[in-house]
Scaffold this active site. Structure first.
Site, PDB file in Angstrom:
ATOM      1  N   GLU A   1       0.846  -1.199   0.000  1.00 59.61           N
ATOM      2  CA  GLU A   1       0.000   0.000   0.000  1.00 59.61           C
ATOM      3  C   GLU A   1       0.879   1.245   0.000  1.00 59.61           C
ATOM      4  O   GLU A   1       1.840   1.328   0.749  1.00 59.61           O
ATOM      5  CB  GLU A   1      -0.894  -0.025   1.250  1.00 59.61           C
ATOM      6  CG  GLU A   1      -1.892   1.102   1.305  1.00 59.61           C
ATOM      7  CD  GLU A   1      -2.618   1.276  -0.020  1.00 59.61           C
ATOM      8  OE1 GLU A   1      -3.300   0.341  -0.443  1.00 59.61           O
ATOM      9  OE2 GLU A   1      -2.492   2.350  -0.635  1.00 59.61           O
TER      10      GLU A   1
ATOM     11  N   LYS B   1       8.189  -1.562  -2.467  1.00 62.57           N
ATOM     12  CA  LYS B   1       7.572  -0.801  -1.374  1.00 62.57           C
ATOM     13  C   LYS B   1       8.645  -0.218  -0.460  1.00 62.57           C
ATOM     14  O   LYS B   1       8.617   0.967  -0.128  1.00 62.57           O
ATOM     15  CB  LYS B   1       6.620  -1.722  -0.598  1.00 62.57           C
ATOM     16  CG  LYS B   1       6.036  -1.119   0.653  1.00 62.57           C
ATOM     17  CD  LYS B   1       5.175   0.094   0.380  1.00 62.57           C
ATOM     18  CE  LYS B   1       5.029   0.939   1.620  1.00 62.57           C
ATOM     19  NZ  LYS B   1       4.221   2.128   1.445  1.00 62.57           N
TER      20      LYS B   1
ATOM     21  N   CYS C   1       6.383   4.457   9.393  1.00 65.74           N
ATOM     22  CA  CYS C   1       6.994   3.624   8.352  1.00 65.74           C
ATOM     23  C   CYS C   1       8.369   4.028   7.847  1.00 65.74           C
ATOM     24  O   CYS C   1       9.210   3.145   7.638  1.00 65.74           O
ATOM     25  CB  CYS C   1       6.033   3.517   7.184  1.00 65.74           C
ATOM     26  SG  CYS C   1       4.536   2.646   7.681  1.00 65.74           S
TER      27      CYS C   1
END
Ligand code: NAD
Ligand code: UGA
Length: 447
Positions: free
Chosen positions: A161, A220, A276
């Protein structure tokens, strides 16, 4: 395989908004989001103004879908049993103990999901990595599913995502791309097509990128590393601006107008935060070391080191201004969230800056329009490891900004719009987000 029922394990900042938008755009699907935390599920089923995640536009999407084709439940096993497709959207924090502590991703939650799916599943399933994971995690997941499963077939896809908090709904409605990694086998490609079809209900096909699993997993981490690297690059230059009289905002504009560089992610700040960037870069560093690429590891590690330097540099400016000791000084902290338009404070620069000021003796008054008093106190307890007695004496959480006038200094640590409108006493503002036209200290500006 026809997809009718989807289960998403993990009702957090990614699972909630992502599944809500998939449900909105796929009324034919029944989506059940489950979580090991029953209080979170209760909150997702509760009043729209108290959802566990604050995101502009999210409440409207939940209102449209909840109870129609989107459900929140704590009955994890039943949701797994009924689903043909399962998204794993659980947290993957940095490991705190054991091999790789402080660097590698802690995969215990993702492994627990895989074990649960293996135990419960009695029909074939497509299992999707939505969480951010080290490259080659799918191998480990497959091993668990096949070893502990009931003989059914599992196909594993990677579908990372890319949403950013604060703009999650917009990012999900109009993503730059959707990435799906799958095995090159026939069943792998069939599963990829099933997921492509779901996204293709609102996303143009040319924005849906399909790759092999490892490229998808690694893209990612690489995307977050590249984004964070831009912030650390501009922040490193902000220090040089302060020495030379160059102005970092002017520099960002001049650099960003080169279309090969681009203007995004060049806003100098007190340092990046969020759950993150740091953990994904540290994970990348760990992976590079694991594969013996020490120079590559060191290159990326520097992005995190510059971020630590920037947070520290900002706090030190304030301490130096008061001659090295903040005893008896009242400092207002404006902003606790790691960026504007979110109630998330994970790894927020504010936590580190405030800690340094507090430990230099300051009394702090903290205000954030979205982060709750409980979350702020929780962060202080967890990260600072201070006794609640000390905290009680020298920390006050404000619900408005009226005491600014009486304070010795104000530190702006989140770029909330409302801070641009407060009547400031410029001589005492340290602007860590460069939101004000004028202040005593701004990042990368030498007055
Ligand atoms: P989060 O902490 O908000 O949510 C994770 C949820 O998973 C929690 O509610 C937790 O209770 C639940 N959970 C953990 N183990 C479980 C289990 N075994 N069974 C059921 N529920 C379980 O985390 P998040 O911010 O949503 O991030 C999830 C993943 O997505 C991470 O890998 C993160 O790196 C990635 N990601 C996050 C963002 C973001 O903006 N937050 C964006 C892109 C990717
Ligand atoms: C980031 C990425 O932007 C998403 O694409 C990714 O999906 C997500 O991480 C993730 O994997 O969790 P997020 O952390 O939510 O999203 O927010 P960002 O907008 O990237 O901001 C991160 C931090 O960098 C914030 O503290 C922000 O204030 C800071 N930042 C960002 C700057 O200091 N300057 C900038 O120019 C941009």
């Amino acid at each position: 395989m026809e997809i009718k029922n989807i289960c998403c394990i993990g009702a957090g900042y990614v699972g909630g908004p992502t599944m809500a938008v998939i449900a909105l755009k796929n009324p034919q699907l029944k989506i059940t989001i489950v979580d090991a935390n029953p209080d979170k599920i209760k909150a997702w089923n509760g009043p729209l103004e108290n959802l566990p995640v604050y995101e502009p536009g999210l409440a409207d999407v939940i209102q449209t879908t909840r109870g129609k084709n989107l459900f929140f439940s704590d009955d994890i096993d039943n949701a797994i049993l009924k689903a043909e497709m399962i998204f794993m959207s659980v947290n993957t924090p940095t490991k705190t103990e054991g091999e790789g502590a402080g660097m590698a991703s802690d995969l215990r939650y993702i492994e627990a999901c895989a074990r649960n799916i293996a135990k419960i599943a009695t029909t074939d399933k497509i299992v999707i990595e939505k969480s951010t994971l080290p490259v080659r995690t799918a191998e480990k997941i497959k091993e668990i599913l096949d070893l502990e499963g009931n003989g059914v077939h599992f196909e594993i896809l990677s579908n990372p995502e890319f949403l950013a908090e604060g703009t999650a709904i917009q990012d999900l409605l109009e993503p730059d791309r959707v990435l799906i990694g799958g095995d090159e086998t026939e069943s792998g490609q069939e599963s990829v097509s099933a997921l492509v079809d779901i996204y293709a209900n609102w996303i143009p096909k040319d924005k849906i990128l399909t790759t092999n699993v490892w490229s998808s997993e690694l893209s990612k981490l690489a995307a977050n590393a590249m984004l964070a690297q831009r912030v650390s690059s501009i922040n490193s230059l902000s220090a040089l601006c302060e020495k030379t009289g160059a102005n970092i905002d002017e520099l960002s504009k001049a650099i960003g107008m080169d279309h090969r560089i681009g203007s995004h992610f060049l806003k100098a700040s007190v340092g990046f935060g969020g759950s993150c960037f740091q953990k994904d870069i540290l994970n990348l560093v760990y992976l590079c070391k694991y594969y013996g690429l020490d120079e590559v590891a060191e290159y990326w590690h520097q992005v995190v080191k510059i971020n630590d330097y920037q947070k520290d540099r900002f706090a030190q400016k304030i301490i130096d201004h008061f001659g090295g000791d903040l005893t008896g000084k009242r400092i207002v902290i404006l902003g606790w969230a790691f960026k504007a338009n979110t109630n998330d404070s994970r790894e927020s620069a504010a936590i580190y800056v405030a800690e340094k000021l507090f430990k230099a003796g300051a009394t702090l008054e903290i205000y954030d329009p979205m982060v709750s008093k409980e979350s702020i106190l929780d962060d202080i307890q967890v990260y600072w490891k201070c006794s609640s007695e000390i905290v009680k004496d020298r920390i006050r959480i404000l619900n408005k900004t009226s005491s600014i006038k009486e304070s010795d200094a104000v530190a702006i640590l989140t770029e909330w719009n409302e801070f641009k409108k407060i009547e400031f006493y410029k001589s005492k503002v340290f602007d860590g987000r460069n939101v004000l036209e004028e202040s005593f200290y701004s990042i990368g500006k030498n007055k």
